[in-house]
Design an enzyme around this catalytic site. Structure first.
Site, PDB file in Angstrom:
ATOM      1  N   ASN A  65       0.914  -1.125  -0.058  1.00 15.92           N
ATOM      2  CA  ASN A  65      -0.118   0.007  -0.004  1.00 15.92           C
ATOM      3  C   ASN A  65       0.879   1.257   0.029  1.00 15.92           C
ATOM      4  O   ASN A  65       2.112   1.089  -0.187  1.00 15.92           O
ATOM      5  CB  ASN A  65      -0.999  -0.233   1.071  1.00 15.92           C
ATOM      6  CG  ASN A  65      -0.221  -0.175   2.379  1.00 15.92           C
ATOM      7  OD1 ASN A  65       0.736   0.602   2.596  1.00 15.92           O
ATOM      8  ND2 ASN A  65      -1.015  -0.576   3.484  1.00 15.92           N
ATOM      9  N   ARG A  66       0.326   2.408  -0.023  1.00 16.22           N
ATOM     10  CA  ARG A  66       1.181   3.506   0.029  1.00 16.22           C
ATOM     11  C   ARG A  66       2.120   3.662   0.969  1.00 16.22           C
ATOM     12  O   ARG A  66       3.253   3.993   0.725  1.00 16.22           O
ATOM     13  CB  ARG A  66       0.166   4.716  -0.134  1.00 16.22           C
ATOM     14  CG  ARG A  66       0.972   6.136  -0.254  1.00 16.22           C
ATOM     15  CD  ARG A  66      -0.049   7.380  -0.056  1.00 16.22           C
ATOM     16  NE  ARG A  66       0.851   8.627  -0.242  1.00 16.22           N
ATOM     17  CZ  ARG A  66       0.895   9.263  -1.572  1.00 16.22           C
ATOM     18  NH1 ARG A  66       0.237   8.775  -2.529  1.00 16.22           N
ATOM     19  NH2 ARG A  66       1.829  10.298  -1.397  1.00 16.22           N
TER      20      ARG A  66
ATOM     21  N   GLU B  99       3.301   1.594   3.126  1.00 16.60           N
ATOM     22  CA  GLU B  99       4.422   0.352   2.599  1.00 16.60           C
ATOM     23  C   GLU B  99       5.297   0.548   1.740  1.00 16.60           C
ATOM     24  O   GLU B  99       6.599   0.208   1.750  1.00 16.60           O
ATOM     25  CB  GLU B  99       3.553  -0.855   2.561  1.00 16.60           C
ATOM     26  CG  GLU B  99       2.829  -1.373   3.641  1.00 16.60           C
ATOM     27  CD  GLU B  99       1.800  -2.575   3.393  1.00 16.60           C
ATOM     28  OE1 GLU B  99       1.366  -3.303   4.448  1.00 16.60           O
ATOM     29  OE2 GLU B  99       1.599  -2.687   2.222  1.00 16.60           O
TER      30      GLU B  99
ATOM     31  N   ASP C 171      -6.170  -7.598   1.239  1.00 17.71           N
ATOM     32  CA  ASP C 171      -6.113  -8.885   0.965  1.00 17.71           C
ATOM     33  C   ASP C 171      -7.091  -9.308  -0.288  1.00 17.71           C
ATOM     34  O   ASP C 171      -6.570 -10.171  -0.822  1.00 17.71           O
ATOM     35  CB  ASP C 171      -6.613  -9.676   2.189  1.00 17.71           C
ATOM     36  CG  ASP C 171      -5.819  -9.558   3.468  1.00 17.71           C
ATOM     37  OD1 ASP C 171      -4.572  -9.363   3.180  1.00 17.71           O
ATOM     38  OD2 ASP C 171      -6.375  -9.677   4.511  1.00 17.71           O
TER      39      ASP C 171
END
Length: 265
Positions: A150-151, A153, A227
């Site tokens: 994600n952003r 991460e 997920d």
């Protein structure tokens, strides 16, 4: 656990889904394996360790929003014997797989030795390998088909300071810089960065960045949406979709899941 939620998403589309991981020799671990088996998942790859404790997450929800999550867990590196057993199990089943999805929640099961073995097995047998990485484990996934942070991460894994979102997304210089660094670092065929209410950004070596915007009427911070995205993205790639087509499908599935979850709460 988190990886089990990915597997449950995959199971919605195919009757043959297997899980691999580690649980403690406790009531929570046995209950988790029982639930997975009841849901039609192959649990023969789940290892049980008497010295481990099964992670338990308690979510406090108010007005359809998660207020806080309490984790009860003990994180420790996977024992060498368990690593060897996991590698041997993968070697036994990999020829019959279409895709491998790795959901790294940083709980200790994934080591660099196991990550290298997974990457090698996927490459040797020509299998799709999709990875949802954990930014603080520093594991390398060389040659993966797709990696989906994600952003937050993405910035953490790239070693860059986080920055506020910029719209339009294709003008978000810090985000594009983080994505380029991850392409150079990980060398995946595709890098899919999930952006919450801003949709998803697909990056591929030698190709122009591709943005698929969200089309949901209302987007909440609902746990598990990522997920769904990695599950559908990997399924689409293994079915022959292009990365752009797979990103669009993943984006739509994430929106439908968020909308359904918000209505049900």
């Amino acid at each position: 656990g988190g990886a089990a939620n990915v597997a449950r998403n995959v199971r919605e589309f195919t009757s043959e889904t297997a899980v691999m991981g580690l649980v403690g020799a406790d009531d929570r671990g046995r209950r988790l394996v029982e639930l997975l088996a009841t849901g039609g998942l192959d649990t023969s790859g789940v290892l049980e360790d008497p010295s481990a404790s099964t992670t338990v997450k308690t979510r406090i929800i108010a007005r359809n929003q998660q207020v806080v999550r309490v984790d009860r867990e003990h994180v420790s590196p996977l024992a060498a014997a368990h690593t060897r057993r996991a590698m041997e199990h993968l070697d036994r089943i990999v020829a019959g797989l279409d895709a491998i999805i790795v959901a790294d929640y940083g709980k200790g099961f994934l080591t660099q030795a196991l990550a290298d073995h997974i990457c090698h097995a996927a490459q040797i047998h020509g299998k799709v390998l999709a990875v949802d990485p954990h930014p603080h484990t520093s594991l390398a996934w060389h040659g993966a088909t797709a990696i989906k942070p994600n952003r937050a991460e993405a910035f953490a894994a790239a070693g860059l300071p986080s920055a506020d979102p910029v719209t339009p997304v294709l003008s978000d210089g810090p985000l594009l810089a983080a994505g380029k660094r991850l392409l150079d670092l990980w060398h995946p065929a595709s890098l899919l960065i999930t952006l919450g209410e801003h949709g998803m950004l697909l990056l591929q070596p030698g190709a122009e960045p591709y943005h698929t915007p969200t089309r949901a009427q209302a987007v909440f911070d609902v746990s598990g949406a990522g997920d769904t995205a990695i599950a559908v993205f990997a399924l689409a790639l293994s079915a022959g979709a292009s990365p752009v087509e797979a990103a669009e499908l993943a984006n739509r599935s994430e929106e439908r899941r968020v909308g359904k979850e918000c209505r049900s709460r």
